[in-house]
Design an enzyme around this catalytic site. Structure first.
Site, short mmCIF file in Angstrom:
data_model
loop_
_atom_site.label_atom_id
_atom_site.label_comp_id
_atom_site.label_asym_id
_atom_site.label_seq_id
_atom_site.Cartn_x
_atom_site.Cartn_y
_atom_site.Cartn_z
N ASP A 1 -15.25 -10.34 -9.18
CA ASP A 1 -16.55 -9.83 -8.74
C ASP A 1 -16.86 -8.48 -9.37
O ASP A 1 -18.02 -8.13 -9.53
CB ASP A 1 -16.57 -9.71 -7.22
N GLY B 1 -19.51 -7.27 -1.34
CA GLY B 1 -19.83 -6.57 -0.11
C GLY B 1 -21.30 -6.61 0.27
O GLY B 1 -21.72 -5.89 1.18
N TYR B 2 -22.08 -7.45 -0.40
CA TYR B 2 -23.53 -7.46 -0.20
C TYR B 2 -23.93 -8.34 0.99
O TYR B 2 -24.61 -9.35 0.84
CB TYR B 2 -24.24 -7.92 -1.46
N ASP C 1 0.87 -1.18 0.00
CA ASP C 1 0.00 0.00 0.00
C ASP C 1 0.90 1.23 0.00
O ASP C 1 1.23 1.77 1.07
CB ASP C 1 -0.92 -0.01 1.22
N ARG D 1 -12.56 -2.75 -8.15
CA ARG D 1 -13.29 -2.07 -9.21
C ARG D 1 -12.90 -2.71 -10.55
O ARG D 1 -11.76 -3.12 -10.74
CB ARG D 1 -12.96 -0.57 -9.25
N HIS E 1 -20.74 -8.40 -8.82
CA HIS E 1 -20.42 -7.23 -7.98
C HIS E 1 -21.22 -7.26 -6.68
O HIS E 1 -21.86 -6.27 -6.31
CB HIS E 1 -20.68 -5.93 -8.75
N GLU F 1 -19.50 -2.96 -16.55
CA GLU F 1 -20.74 -3.42 -15.92
C GLU F 1 -21.92 -2.53 -16.35
O GLU F 1 -21.79 -1.32 -16.43
CB GLU F 1 -20.61 -3.37 -14.40
#
Length: 267
Positions: free
Chosen positions: A149, A174-175, A67, A125, A171, A154
């Site tokens: 994902d 995170g659902y 990072d 993303r 996608h 999209e």
């Protein structure tokens, strides 16, 4: 212009960590990956990446972290350069924001620096991937397994990339119910703070029958894998998209939010 802005950053970070963990467990159960003793390289160690790293360590895997913004702000200790991470990781999972610096970051050069046959996971993303380079590398075996994902274009996702992906989802990493609950709470609390509504400053939606699921991690990796997948059948999500890619938006919009997990290791 005097418009107040609130943020729900990190609200679904545990959900994405659950997704990545389930994807790796699914590959392990298929027999295409043995998680014992592997090294996971986490590119982007923010709200999501830090939790992916924690989940991976709890499962007994070594973790490498890259990072550059955090390394510049906090010092280099604990972080490695991208090239070192790519060359030393059996699994590379990407959790970066999308901007001009990360557009098509996962390209031919990125893949060439990866350990041959390593697993690649993208749940950040779609625009961070060059779809042709990634699909080509998977089909020729340069990438060992591919989990996607988030997709370029999209909801009209690249057919070649879909075909190349071992696990493909619309996608929804995170659902989780708790992630949506956290996001709703963040919105209401920001509204309450801005307008001085004290009764809503600690707002949290009702659980509505949902709860966190806890997974106890021991020394038997097969048992750990089974416990994770018993609580989230990621293969079902993948089959749904692969069988009907034109339904991408519908699959995403009608997704039944899953309950998040937390991993606890036996000491």
């Amino acid at each position: 212009r005097g418009v107040a802005v609130g943020s729900a950053a990190g609200c679904n970070s545990h959900g994405v960590a659950q997704y990545v963990t389930a994807a790796l467990c699914a590959l392990h159960r298929r027999g295409s990956l043995d998680l014992r003793g592997l090294t996971v390289g986490v590119v982007g160690v923010g709200n999501v990446g830090s939790k992916v790293a924690s989940y991976s360590e709890t499962l007994g895997m070594k973790v490498l972290l890259c990072d550059p913004p955090r390394a510049a702000a906090e010092g280099p200790e604990g972080f490695v350069p991208l090239e070192e991470l790519l060359g030393g990781s059996d699994i590379v999972t990407v959790h970066v924001p999308y901007d001009s610096s990360t557009h098509n970051m996962i390209c031919g050069k990125f893949i060439s620096a990866m350990k041959p046959g390593a697993v690649l996971v993208n749940s950040s993303r779609g625009g961070v991937m060059d779809p042709d380079a990634v699909a080509g590398a998977r089909l020729c075996g340069r990438i060992g397994s591919l989990v996607v994902d988030t997709w370029p274009g999209e909801p009209d996702i690249p057919e070649g990339l879909l075909s190349a992906a071992d696990i493909a989802t619309p996608h929804i990493a995170g659902y989780s119910f708790q992630g949506k609950q956290n996001a709703s709470a963040a919105v209401v609390r920001a509204f309450a703070e801005h307008f001085g509504i004290s009764d809503l400053k600690d707002f949290m939606p009702l659980p509505d029958g949902h709860s966190l699921r806890f997974v106890t991690i021991g020394d038997d990796m097969d048992e750990n894998v089974a416990a994770v997948l018993d609580l989230y059948d990621i293969e079902a999500d993948s089959r749904a998209l692969k069988s009907a890619p034109a339904e991408f938006e519908h699959l995403r919009n009608s997704y039944v939010y899953r309950d998040e997990i937390r991993l606890r290791r036996i000491l």
